[in-house]
Scaffold this motif. Structure first.
Motif, mmCIF file in Angstrom:
data_model
loop_
_atom_site.group_PDB
_atom_site.id
_atom_site.type_symbol
_atom_site.label_atom_id
_atom_site.label_comp_id
_atom_site.label_asym_id
_atom_site.label_seq_id
_atom_site.Cartn_x
_atom_site.Cartn_y
_atom_site.Cartn_z
ATOM 1 N N ASN A 1 0.827 -1.215 0.000
ATOM 2 C CA ASN A 1 0.000 0.000 0.000
ATOM 3 C C ASN A 1 0.862 1.266 0.000
ATOM 4 N N ILE A 2 2.165 1.117 -0.206
ATOM 5 C CA ILE A 2 3.058 2.276 -0.265
ATOM 6 C C ILE A 2 3.143 2.760 -1.717
ATOM 7 N N PRO A 3 2.928 4.054 -1.982
ATOM 8 C CA PRO A 3 2.896 4.554 -3.367
ATOM 9 C C PRO A 3 4.291 4.865 -3.916
ATOM 10 N N PHE A 4 5.048 3.828 -4.263
ATOM 11 C CA PHE A 4 6.375 4.034 -4.825
ATOM 12 C C PHE A 4 6.298 4.564 -6.253
ATOM 13 N N ALA A 5 7.319 5.299 -6.660
ATOM 14 C CA ALA A 5 7.386 5.789 -8.045
ATOM 15 C C ALA A 5 7.682 4.608 -8.971
ATOM 16 N N PRO A 6 6.928 4.459 -10.043
ATOM 17 C CA PRO A 6 7.133 3.315 -10.937
ATOM 18 C C PRO A 6 8.366 3.472 -11.821
ATOM 19 N N ASP A 7 9.006 2.354 -12.124
ATOM 20 C CA ASP A 7 10.110 2.333 -13.081
ATOM 21 C C ASP A 7 9.561 2.215 -14.493
ATOM 22 N N GLU A 8 10.394 2.549 -15.450
ATOM 23 C CA GLU A 8 9.994 2.466 -16.859
ATOM 24 C C GLU A 8 10.226 1.054 -17.395
ATOM 25 N N PRO A 9 9.302 0.520 -18.164
ATOM 26 C CA PRO A 9 9.528 -0.776 -18.813
ATOM 27 C C PRO A 9 10.712 -0.708 -19.772
ATOM 28 N N ILE A 10 11.311 -1.860 -20.056
ATOM 29 C CA ILE A 10 12.441 -1.956 -20.976
ATOM 30 C C ILE A 10 11.923 -2.246 -22.381
ATOM 31 N N GLU A 11 12.538 -1.633 -23.354
ATOM 32 C CA GLU A 11 12.130 -1.844 -24.739
ATOM 33 C C GLU A 11 12.391 -3.287 -25.155
ATOM 34 N N ASP A 12 11.475 -3.838 -25.940
ATOM 35 C CA ASP A 12 11.622 -5.204 -26.453
ATOM 36 C C ASP A 12 12.944 -5.354 -27.195
ATOM 37 N N GLY A 13 13.670 -6.436 -26.894
ATOM 38 C CA GLY A 13 14.972 -6.641 -27.516
ATOM 39 C C GLY A 13 15.050 -7.837 -28.430
ATOM 40 N N CYS A 14 13.928 -8.490 -28.709
ATOM 41 C CA CYS A 14 13.955 -9.685 -29.563
ATOM 42 C C CYS A 14 14.109 -9.341 -31.045
ATOM 43 N N GLY A 15 13.567 -8.201 -31.439
ATOM 44 C CA GLY A 15 13.665 -7.807 -32.836
ATOM 45 C C GLY A 15 13.018 -8.829 -33.759
ATOM 46 N N ASP A 16 13.704 -9.129 -34.869
ATOM 47 C CA ASP A 16 13.172 -10.068 -35.861
ATOM 48 C C ASP A 16 13.550 -11.512 -35.559
ATOM 49 N N CYS A 17 14.286 -11.757 -34.491
ATOM 50 C CA CYS A 17 14.761 -13.104 -34.172
ATOM 51 C C CYS A 17 13.583 -14.041 -33.885
ATOM 52 N N THR A 18 13.621 -15.226 -34.477
ATOM 53 C CA THR A 18 12.582 -16.237 -34.230
ATOM 54 C C THR A 18 13.198 -17.594 -33.893
ATOM 55 N N LEU A 19 14.430 -17.599 -33.423
ATOM 56 C CA LEU A 19 15.121 -18.875 -33.175
ATOM 57 C C LEU A 19 14.352 -19.768 -32.213
ATOM 58 N N CYS A 20 13.792 -19.186 -31.150
ATOM 59 C CA CYS A 20 13.078 -20.004 -30.165
ATOM 60 C C CYS A 20 11.832 -20.640 -30.777
ATOM 61 N N LEU A 21 11.130 -19.890 -31.632
ATOM 62 C CA LEU A 21 9.948 -20.443 -32.287
ATOM 63 C C LEU A 21 10.348 -21.549 -33.259
ATOM 64 N N ASP A 22 11.459 -21.335 -33.953
ATOM 65 C CA ASP A 22 11.879 -22.290 -34.968
ATOM 66 C C ASP A 22 12.343 -23.611 -34.370
ATOM 67 N N ILE A 23 12.933 -23.564 -33.167
ATOM 68 C CA ILE A 23 13.569 -24.762 -32.610
ATOM 69 C C ILE A 23 12.669 -25.533 -31.649
ATOM 70 N N CYS A 24 11.583 -24.952 -31.197
ATOM 71 C CA CYS A 24 10.717 -25.630 -30.224
ATOM 72 C C CYS A 24 10.361 -27.027 -30.728
ATOM 73 N N PRO A 25 10.708 -28.088 -29.996
ATOM 74 C CA PRO A 25 10.570 -29.456 -30.509
ATOM 75 C C PRO A 25 9.139 -29.865 -30.836
ATOM 76 N N THR A 26 8.165 -29.308 -30.128
ATOM 77 C CA THR A 26 6.781 -29.722 -30.320
ATOM 78 C C THR A 26 5.902 -28.638 -30.934
ATOM 79 N N GLY A 27 6.508 -27.515 -31.328
ATOM 80 C CA GLY A 27 5.718 -26.420 -31.881
ATOM 81 C C GLY A 27 4.825 -25.756 -30.852
#
Length: 384
Positions: free
Chosen positions: A175-201
């Motif tokens: 219930n303490i009103p701390f100042a919020p931090d800023e989110p970090i910008e997405d860093g994955c870009g166009d990379c899809t290696l994790c999607l491509d390699i997932c053994p079961t899709g």
């Protein structure tokens, strides 16, 4: 004490408490995540391990009266072990995922959050605090993302600039009103290696997972597994790291910061055949301090059997035959039949023939017959 000063002191204390990263965000509802959870429900993509409704998982006000802020923490864990034991013919080994190395992270992070709670209450006795780690209602990733811990990667993990995705997450509503931090910008870009390699899709698209097909989930289920997943599990007895080990953001991230998470090589990569004869007490004594033990020995033993079939490990045949003949669990007898059908040695063939006449459970009997058919098909393919 002024909130800004308290916030600074909390950041400093977090370092001494072994918290590798800390962030603050508002207690506003996580509306985008709520919509995602509803889509997951409608698509049947949830694991079933989730706690709470989509509302409870995304609205802090349902978990605490008049919350103001959420503190998010991250604690890094290692991705490498020294001198890992090597599996070999006659001594095949399984694998626990990195998130199960060392002491159960739930316990470690709860201890760190308890230290943080004590620190805050000493300085702000009227504070209201509610902490949770993984098994709580709030979606850890949503909190961590909005609090600036890291971005939500296409592999559905929080990826931090400092530690990659090898981090455990926890949070504290207050219930303490701390100042919020800023989110970090997405860093994955166009990379899809994790999607491509997932053994079961299981990774359907960036940031969207069908948990019902995820190996990490499948290794934790009870009963038998659909055959399409058995070969994909390989020698994993708990969890899966494939979408993390392929991630470029994890390259060179070893994170050897906490003694509690240092892997015990013989437990992180255990011999498979000895796993099959462990009693409940023996399993708890040996593996009970690891997070991968939470579902008990049954899924681990079943996965070990599938792994022995994957390796076509002839040295394990006597133990597999014992399970086929004597084990009280029909799905374990079925798993043993499947593995024996893959190994297809003379002893395996003889045991399956005897089991076909003795088995009384319909599902186990079908597994036995499928194993026999598999051997017959393999024999037809052998050139004369």
């Amino acid at each position: 004490m002024e909130t800004a000063q308290l916030q600074r002191e909390i950041r400093e204390f977090a370092v001494s408490a072994g918290i590798d990263k800390i962030g603050f965000t508002t207690a506003d509802p996580f509306l985008e995540m709520k919509n995602r959870l509803r889509r997951q429900q409608e698509s049947g993509f949830q694991s079933g391990f989730e706690k709470g409704t989509p509302d409870e998982r995304t609205d802090p006000s349902m978990l605490m009266d008049r919350p103001e802020s959420i503190i998010a923490i991250a604690v890094a864990y290692p991705s490498k072990m020294d001198n890992p034991p090597k599996g070999k013919k006659g001594g095949r080994r399984g694998m626990f995922c990195r998130a199960s190395w060392g002491q159960d992270y739930h316990d470690v992070l709860r201890e760190k959050l308890a230290l943080l709670e004590s620190f805050i209450l000493e300085r702000c006795p009227g504070a209201r605090l509610k902490s949770m780690v993984d098994t709580g209602e709030l979606v850890d990733r949503a909190v961590a993302e909005r609090a600036g811990i890291g971005w939500s990667g296409k592999n559905c993990s929080i990826i931090t600039p400092e530690f990659g995705s090898y981090v455990y997450l926890g949070e504290m509503i207050t219930n303490i009103p701390f100042a919020p931090d800023e989110p970090i910008e997405d860093g994955c870009g166009d990379c899809t290696l994790c999607l491509d390699i997932c053994p079961t899709g299981a990774l359907i698209e960036g940031g969207r997972l069908n948990a019902q097909r995820c190996i990490a989930f499948l290794t934790q289920t009870k009963g038998s597994l659909p055959e399409e997943f058995r070969t994909e599990i390989g020698n994993r007895v708990y969890g899966c790291d494939t979408c993390q080990t392929i991630c470029p953001k994890n390259k060179g991230r070893h994170n050897r910061f906490h003694a509690a998470f240092e892997p015990e090589p013989e437990l992180a990569k255990p011999l498979l055949t000895p796993l099959l004869s462990l009693s409940n007490r023996e399993f708890k004594e040996r593996f009970g301090h690891m997070s991968g033990s939470w579902r008990g020995k049954n899924p681990i033993q079943r996965n070990a059997i599938y792994a022995l079939g994957h390796f076509r490990e002839e040295a394990a045949v006597p133990e597999l035959v014992r399970i086929l003949r004597e084990d009280a669990r029909p799905y374990m007898r079925g798993a043993a039949a499947y593995a024996l059908g893959k190994i297809a040695s003379d002893e395996a063939i003889t045991a399956l023939g005897h089991a076909e006449t003795a088995e009384t459970d319909a599902e186990a009997l079908e597994e036995i017959r499928a194993a026999i058919r598999n051997i017959e098909d393999m024999q037809k393919e052998v050139p004369k």
